[in-house]
Scaffold this motif. Structure first.
Motif, PDB file in Angstrom:
ATOM      1  N   SER A   1      60.382  90.346  39.194  1.00 28.63           N
ATOM      2  CA  SER A   1      60.368  91.715  38.671  1.00 28.63           C
ATOM      3  C   SER A   1      60.598  92.753  39.756  1.00 28.63           C
ATOM      4  N   GLY A   2      60.322  92.392  41.001  1.00 28.46           N
ATOM      5  CA  GLY A   2      60.484  93.341  42.091  1.00 28.46           C
ATOM      6  C   GLY A   2      61.722  93.145  42.943  1.00 28.46           C
ATOM      7  N   LEU A   3      62.446  92.045  42.704  1.00 31.06           N
ATOM      8  CA  LEU A   3      63.611  91.723  43.534  1.00 31.06           C
ATOM      9  C   LEU A   3      64.617  90.981  42.670  1.00 31.06           C
ATOM     10  N   ALA A   4      65.830  91.478  42.619  1.00 30.38           N
ATOM     11  CA  ALA A   4      66.875  90.812  41.840  1.00 30.38           C
ATOM     12  C   ALA A   4      67.250  89.500  42.538  1.00 30.38           C
ATOM     13  N   CYS A   5      66.903  88.394  41.917  1.00 34.56           N
ATOM     14  CA  CYS A   5      67.147  87.073  42.494  1.00 34.56           C
ATOM     15  C   CYS A   5      68.197  86.329  41.674  1.00 34.56           C
ATOM     16  N   THR A   6      69.081  85.642  42.365  1.00 37.75           N
ATOM     17  CA  THR A   6      70.018  84.774  41.661  1.00 37.75           C
ATOM     18  C   THR A   6      69.448  83.368  41.538  1.00 37.75           C
ATOM     19  N   HIS A   7      68.441  83.073  42.355  1.00 43.34           N
ATOM     20  CA  HIS A   7      67.725  81.798  42.285  1.00 43.34           C
ATOM     21  C   HIS A   7      66.335  82.032  42.864  1.00 43.34           C
ATOM     22  N   LEU A   8      65.336  81.459  42.215  1.00 39.74           N
ATOM     23  CA  LEU A   8      63.963  81.619  42.686  1.00 39.74           C
ATOM     24  C   LEU A   8      63.160  80.385  42.298  1.00 39.74           C
ATOM     25  N   GLU A   9      62.568  79.751  43.289  1.00 45.04           N
ATOM     26  CA  GLU A   9      61.677  78.617  43.076  1.00 45.04           C
ATOM     27  C   GLU A   9      60.334  78.965  43.697  1.00 45.04           C
TER      28      GLU A   9
ATOM     29  N   GLY B   1      47.784  77.582  44.062  1.00 45.64           N
ATOM     30  CA  GLY B   1      46.936  78.679  43.629  1.00 45.64           C
ATOM     31  C   GLY B   1      46.575  79.648  44.739  1.00 45.64           C
ATOM     32  N   ARG B   2      46.619  79.200  45.971  1.00 44.28           N
ATOM     33  CA  ARG B   2      46.378  80.076  47.130  1.00 44.28           C
ATOM     34  C   ARG B   2      47.476  79.945  48.166  1.00 44.28           C
ATOM     35  N   HIS B   3      47.974  78.767  48.364  1.00 45.99           N
ATOM     36  CA  HIS B   3      49.032  78.516  49.337  1.00 45.99           C
ATOM     37  C   HIS B   3      50.322  78.227  48.569  1.00 45.99           C
ATOM     38  N   TRP B   4      51.351  79.023  48.880  1.00 40.06           N
ATOM     39  CA  TRP B   4      52.577  78.980  48.113  1.00 40.06           C
ATOM     40  C   TRP B   4      53.795  78.768  48.997  1.00 40.06           C
ATOM     41  N   SER B   5      54.833  78.235  48.391  1.00 37.31           N
ATOM     42  CA  SER B   5      56.139  78.183  49.042  1.00 37.31           C
ATOM     43  C   SER B   5      57.149  78.720  48.036  1.00 37.31           C
ATOM     44  N   ALA B   6      58.178  79.368  48.558  1.00 42.23           N
ATOM     45  CA  ALA B   6      59.195  79.947  47.685  1.00 42.23           C
ATOM     46  C   ALA B   6      60.566  79.822  48.327  1.00 42.23           C
ATOM     47  N   VAL B   7      61.547  79.609  47.482  1.00 42.44           N
ATOM     48  CA  VAL B   7      62.952  79.705  47.861  1.00 42.44           C
ATOM     49  C   VAL B   7      63.483  80.897  47.084  1.00 42.44           C
ATOM     50  N   VAL B   8      63.970  81.885  47.820  1.00 43.05           N
ATOM     51  CA  VAL B   8      64.405  83.137  47.192  1.00 43.05           C
ATOM     52  C   VAL B   8      65.854  83.397  47.602  1.00 43.05           C
ATOM     53  N   VAL B   9      66.708  83.552  46.603  1.00 45.89           N
ATOM     54  CA  VAL B   9      68.125  83.831  46.843  1.00 45.89           C
ATOM     55  C   VAL B   9      68.431  85.180  46.207  1.00 45.89           C
TER      56      VAL B   9
END
Length: 80
Positions: A12-20, A25-33
């Motif tokens: 909702s805050g960043l236009a992503c073409t791909h997001l994983e 619940g506290r420690h996260w990993s993300a792939v943001v394109v």
């Protein structure tokens, strides 16, 4: 917070073409394109993602987030 909620906040805050998003619940990993990363250094890309989280980072709702950030061209060039 769960992965779907974190995914929705970032999207909702960043236009992503791909997001994983994955985590426990506290420690996260993300792939943001995102096209928004074009021409930005790694730290600026991460700051853009952190900005979408706002108070959730400061209030420790998201304790840790490790990220891989790519432009769509960088993402497309990755071997799979």
């Amino acid at each position: 917070m769960n992965a779907e909620q974190l995914h929705a906040i970032i999207a909702s805050g960043l236009a992503c073409t791909h997001l994983e998003v994955d985590g426990d619940g506290r420690h996260w990993s993300a792939v943001v394109v995102s096209e928004a990363f074009q021409g930005l250094r790694l730290i600026a890309r991460h700051q853009k993602v952190y900005a979408t989280l706002g108070q959730k980072i400061q209030n420790d709702e998201v304790h840790a987030l490790s990220m891989k950030t790519y432009t769509p061209a960088e993402w497309a060039a990755l071997p799979r």
